[in-house]
Write an enzyme that holds these catalytic residues in place. Structure first.
Site, PDB file in Angstrom:
ATOM      1  N   ASP A 205       0.872  -1.170   0.000  1.00 23.88           N
ATOM      2  CA  ASP A 205       0.000   0.000   0.000  1.00 23.88           C
ATOM      3  C   ASP A 205       0.910   1.221   0.000  1.00 23.88           C
ATOM      4  O   ASP A 205       1.463   1.599   1.024  1.00 23.88           O
ATOM      5  CB  ASP A 205      -0.885  -0.057   1.251  1.00 23.88           C
ATOM      6  CG  ASP A 205      -1.624   1.249   1.504  1.00 23.88           C
ATOM      7  OD1 ASP A 205      -1.382   2.237   0.773  1.00 23.88           O
ATOM      8  OD2 ASP A 205      -2.440   1.286   2.440  1.00 23.88           O
ATOM      9  N   LYS A 231      -3.105  12.185  -3.455  1.00 18.97           N
ATOM     10  CA  LYS A 231      -2.129  12.416  -2.389  1.00 18.97           C
ATOM     11  C   LYS A 231      -0.783  12.865  -2.948  1.00 18.97           C
ATOM     12  O   LYS A 231       0.114  13.224  -2.193  1.00 18.97           O
ATOM     13  CB  LYS A 231      -1.945  11.139  -1.564  1.00 18.97           C
ATOM     14  CG  LYS A 231      -3.185  10.775  -0.735  1.00 18.97           C
ATOM     15  CD  LYS A 231      -2.882   9.680   0.252  1.00 18.97           C
ATOM     16  CE  LYS A 231      -4.137   8.972   0.725  1.00 18.97           C
ATOM     17  NZ  LYS A 231      -4.847   9.684   1.795  1.00 18.97           N
TER      18      LYS A 231
HETATM   19  C1  LIG Z   1      -1.716   4.255   4.032  1.00 20.06           C
HETATM   20  C2  LIG Z   1      -2.966   4.507   3.263  1.00 20.06           C
HETATM   21  N1  LIG Z   1      -3.580   3.494   2.631  1.00 20.06           N
HETATM   22  C3  LIG Z   1      -4.700   3.662   1.911  1.00 20.06           C
HETATM   23  C4  LIG Z   1      -5.289   4.888   1.805  1.00 20.06           C
HETATM   24  C5  LIG Z   1      -6.537   5.026   0.998  1.00 20.06           C
HETATM   25  O1  LIG Z   1      -6.307   5.836  -0.118  1.00 20.06           O
HETATM   26  P1  LIG Z   1      -7.540   6.405  -0.944  1.00 20.06           P
HETATM   27  O2  LIG Z   1      -8.469   7.032   0.042  1.00 20.06           O
HETATM   28  O3  LIG Z   1      -6.921   7.388  -1.861  1.00 20.06           O
HETATM   29  O4  LIG Z   1      -8.169   5.253  -1.652  1.00 20.06           O
HETATM   30  C6  LIG Z   1      -4.701   5.985   2.466  1.00 20.06           C
HETATM   31  C7  LIG Z   1      -5.280   7.339   2.401  1.00 20.06           C
HETATM   32  O5  LIG Z   1      -6.283   7.678   2.970  1.00 20.06           O
HETATM   33  C8  LIG Z   1      -3.523   5.786   3.197  1.00 20.06           C
HETATM   34  O6  LIG Z   1      -2.934   6.800   3.835  1.00 20.06           O
END
Ligand SMILES: Cc1ncc(COP(=O)(O)O)c(C=O)c1O
Ligand SMILES: Cc1ncc(COP(=O)(O)O)c(C=O)c1O
Lengths: 414, 151, 414, 151
Positions: A205, A231
């Site tokens: 991730d 992000k």
């Molecule tokens: C470590 C991590 N994993 C997964 C996510 C999920 O990303 P998204 O909301 O862009 O799908 C985030 C962000 O919220 C994150 O910081």
């Protein structure tokens, strides 16, 4: 405030982010919520606007000029992200809504096809909910078990216990490259080697890594890697799953629909080639174009320069925050083991109250469980306040944060 | 723009209730218990009432969260003890009015300490904090009426 | 060219779409590929830009001012679309990537939970692949059977045979409101009543209806309705599933992750309230804001006016095209039964060649199977050319189309 | 900008091959058969070769699609009959060069009628049409070599 070590022209850099140039509650905005989402530079906004103003059409099925342009820009964006992550070829880049959908895609295809009763999926208690819940859903449907790598009191994975939880039954391991709740940077290449030693697959991730450091999926040696556009200075609604081609070839499709088929018959259908097999329906075309522009932007600024600048700001922030009476920082002590996320509590002031008070002075931080309830439980808190830094933040802004924390202490009498 | 001031939000009375909540305890003899949780911020309140006829004989809570949610529920329980169900209903309605910036509610003495929360109405994202305990109360009142023998 | 019946100020309207104002291969662009995707007015582009330039933050979990604004705009957009579709409440609006994802969501949750071996799913041979493949995937996994309503030689559903294919075993029926390949407008309210008579649920694929007519889900009486933002002047990567609240309440979640949970424990999780239960991860926030702006735009122009104008243009187009020697139009004869899509072939000129030749004169039409291979097979063709009209098209542009078809005839000697 | 002209694309020779394709027939004695399908536009070609030693004795196809894809495969089969596998390979490579705008290829007489397709190189979205038959050929050559006894 120390002399800023100018690795790049900071005022010029900041001027490229329109949202940074505003007042909040009568104070210049100090945006320290970058782990939630980053602000967007003109380069990205212009790329999106130009797509819509000049080249907008649906992709892949058209012969006319706009459709040609849209398809070319969309596929160029894929190639751009392939090089950004050092994938071996553009076809290994699957467009998704973001990291969450990328993880769900792997859980809903590869895992449902390959994980069965008694098998194990290994994650950690440090994970974002997006890297927990999809695996729980797989476990529920397959009879597999979700197991956890634990953390120590500095919020680091207990890797000396890895062999206790990683074994023959482990089919896939999915871990954050960098924790969004603690800032911990995991030794993910080393873990990948150990995961492969037991014959399991490794998913990373990368939601918090992609924005801050060059991701090299070939060097990491992993099997799946996910990032989110929003992000890393890109638009919302777009992200990427990278996977090795051999895996993509054998995986079942995810969603069904236009674009992802080869031949549709009444009684069943056959699938298009990778990557299209995984991209049903009209994609977020402008989003892909914008995410590629964000990758351009970050590489033009330079990841080395970004890292050096962030290190300066974060070191200063940790120093200053450590001197605030009653303030406790969560996560690794060593700056080498952490990124630009600083989670903290302050006396008995609740993080929501901290955030409200900081906001009244124009300082934006997040308060809550940060989609990481298992992390909160590990540290025995319901919530933390979180200041997260990015390339455009300054040591001046750290001072503004610390001053605003004085106001919190004034009110809560800490 | 006239920025809402922190002083109007964090009145001393609120911090007092946050630090030393009234009626924060288990009430084993409760007749109704409601658990309210705000998944967005993680605040939670378990409200327990002992209803006797059409009166609230005792009100206690267990909770955790921000100063606003915890002070509000603490102040609320103080007002509840001895109130009729109808009076509790009125209290909840009047408090909702207060949160929506209603001037009359802000002058209504029957709200007691709760008037100290009027500054919250200027902080839209915090209104739900102040209402958490009252959400629990309204649910508790509904259940108490359902369970009560019809007259 | 007939005197244009000016139901609105067409030059002014067109001036709001930057992409329309350009030359393609030396000719002013005539954009007739609206069924694939629509062009975007400044109002939509500005709403998206303004979001990023001023209010960008992640939604739902923040206390600071930008997060408050982003959340408010995102939820206001939901309320806006709820009123656009006449949903009973905003919570019935689920954000998706588009129609395709909306259909996959229903197939992957409601259908997997409620359809079993021996049950039947009823669709038609008129459907877009996005309304075929998801159901085939459900059938494969559950042992249910996909059955089809057939078409007549004008591409209309054979509703007098409906009782042969609709029965006790039918669990769900999913049909296009308007066909993207033929323009057929289906009597969808009447069909919905008959579907409910046998106790099945009714899903409507509204991808081609939402852009052109007011959708009133309560009046239609259906259970699920899907639309795509990009086809109604909104951004790419955003769409909506509407469903009745009772259904949403009982449905399993779709993707797992942040935002959609209530409490995450090691051994399992509980779900957030509707609609958040179905929206895992950071949503396409700017996309939702843009889609709401598109709804505003369309209603400000006025659906009555749009319909009247499109009727004028389409009537003229059918008249003119009917006079082109060798040209065959597919779909209903009656203008009352068709919308702004005109699928055609011309002599032995292949649709791709038609499209290339039209493009060289600046006229953008689509050529191919239009993601409706079963329609192509029904008419015994491999492909058609498709001109699809929208509010900004003019009768002048019809003339340009017909002139360009003369060039096709010149080359192919038809 | 210099717009590519339709005349350079739709040369008479192309339309001739489209209308009256050469070698459009089943070849029951084929030694190799390749089915190529372009899911994006729906064009398809089934190419059948009878390979005898290192020579292509016969080449036929069945297909449907646009003038470019069908004319190209028709012209190709004309050039294939009697060619060695190596010559067929060269033909395919030279045609790919032609599609990429290579000037030398455009002057190469060995391409025969296929030179009429040089205008396609100016229409990027149509290049894949022209290449469909050659994609089939290259696959057929690969398979023929694999199946042939090693020398
Ligand atoms: C470590 C991590 N994993 C997964 C996510 C999920 O990303 P998204 O909301 O862009 O799908 C985030 C962000 O919220 C994150 O910081
Ligand atoms: C009738 C119909 N259904 C479904 C779709 C799929 O919509 P989207 O590609 O926006 O998911 C389309 C558009 O391509 C369509 O026309």
């Amino acid at each position: 405030m120390p002399a800023e070590i100018e690795v790049f022209d900071l005022p010029f850099l900041r001027a490229q982010f329109p949202a940074l140039d505003q007042e909040i509650n009568g104070h210049p905005l100090v945006y320290l919520d970058n782990a939630a989402t980053a602000q967007k530079p003109w380069k990205v906004l212009d790329a999106v606007a130009q797509f819509y103003e000049r080249d907008n059409a649906n992709v892949h099925r058209g012969i006319h000029e706009l459709s040609r342009r849209a398809t070319e820009e969309f596929e160029d964006a894929r190639a751009r992200i392939a090089s950004f992550m050092n994938a071996s070829e553009p076809a290994e880049i699957i467009w998704t809504r973001g990291t969450t959908e990328a993880i769900n895609l792997v859980a809903g295809t590869w895992a449902l096809d390959n994980v069965g009763e008694g098998d194990e999926i290994l994650i950690s208690t440090m994970e974002h909910h997006s890297n927990i819940v999809p695996w729980q859903l797989v476990a529920e449907r397959t009879g597999a078990k979700v197991r956890y790598i634990e953390m120590d009191d500095q919020g680091r994975l207990l890797l000396d216990q890895l062999s206790d939880v990683l074994g023959e039954r482990t089919k896939i391991v999915s871990l954050a490259h960098i924790s969004n709740a603690l800032g911990t940077v995991n030794p993910i290449a080393e873990i990948t080697r150990r995961v492969h030693d037991v014959g399991a697959l490794m998913m990373i991730d990368g939601a918090q890594a992609g924005p801050h450091r060059p991701v090299d999926v070939q060097e990491l040696g992993c099997d799946f890697y996910a990032i989110s556009g929003h992000k890393m200075c890109g638009p919302t609604g777009i992200g990427v799953l990278w996977a090795r081609r051999e895996l993509l070839e054998e995986m079942s499709p995810y969603q069904g629909g236009g674009e992802m088929i080869r031949i549709v018959e009444r009684d069943g259908s056959t699938w298009a080639e990778v990557p299209h097999k995984f991209e049903a329906g009209t994609p977020n075309i402008a989003g892909a174009v914008g995410m590629a522009a964000a990758a351009d932007f970050l590489e033009e600024v330079g990841f080395d320069e970004i890292a050096e600048h962030e290190r300066t700001v974060v070191r200063y922030a940790v120093e200053q925050l450590s001197q605030v009476p009653g303030l406790r920082i969560y996560g690794p002590d060593s700056l080498d083991e952490r990124s630009g996320v600083i989670s903290f509590t302050l006396g008995d002031a609740h993080p929501h109250d901290i955030s409200t008070i900081l906001d009244s002075e124009g300082v934006a931080v997040r308060a809550g469980h940060h989609c990481a309830q298992l992390v909160m439980r590990h540290f025995g808190v319901a919530a933390t306040a979180r200041a997260s830094f990015y390339l455009y933040n300054t040591t001046d802004e750290v001072d503004r944060l610390v001053e605003a924390l004085d106001t919190v202490r004034g009110i809560f009498g800490a | 723009m006239n920025e809402p001031t922190l002083n109007s939000l964090y009145q001393q009375l609120i911090l007092e209730h946050y630090r030393k909540p009234r009626n924060r305890a288990e009430l084993p003899e409760h007749t109704v218990e409601i658990h309210m949780y705000n998944p967005v911020c993680g605040d939670e309140i378990r409200l327990q009432l002992r209803v006797d006829g059409d009166r609230i004989a005792e009100a206690k809570f267990i909770g955790q969260g921000c100063s606003i949610s915890q002070a509000a529920v603490s102040m609320m329980t103080v007002k509840l003890e001895g109130a009729t169900l109808a009076e509790a209903d009125d209290l909840a309605n009047q408090f909702v009015n207060l949160m929506h910036g209603d001037e009359a509610a802000a002058r209504d003495r029957s709200l007691g300490d709760l008037r100290a929360l009027q500054g919250v109405s200027k902080f839209p994202v915090r209104i739900k904090c102040a209402l958490l305990g009252f959400d629990a109360l309204q649910e508790a009142l509904k259940q108490s009426r359902l369970e009560a023998p019809a007259h």
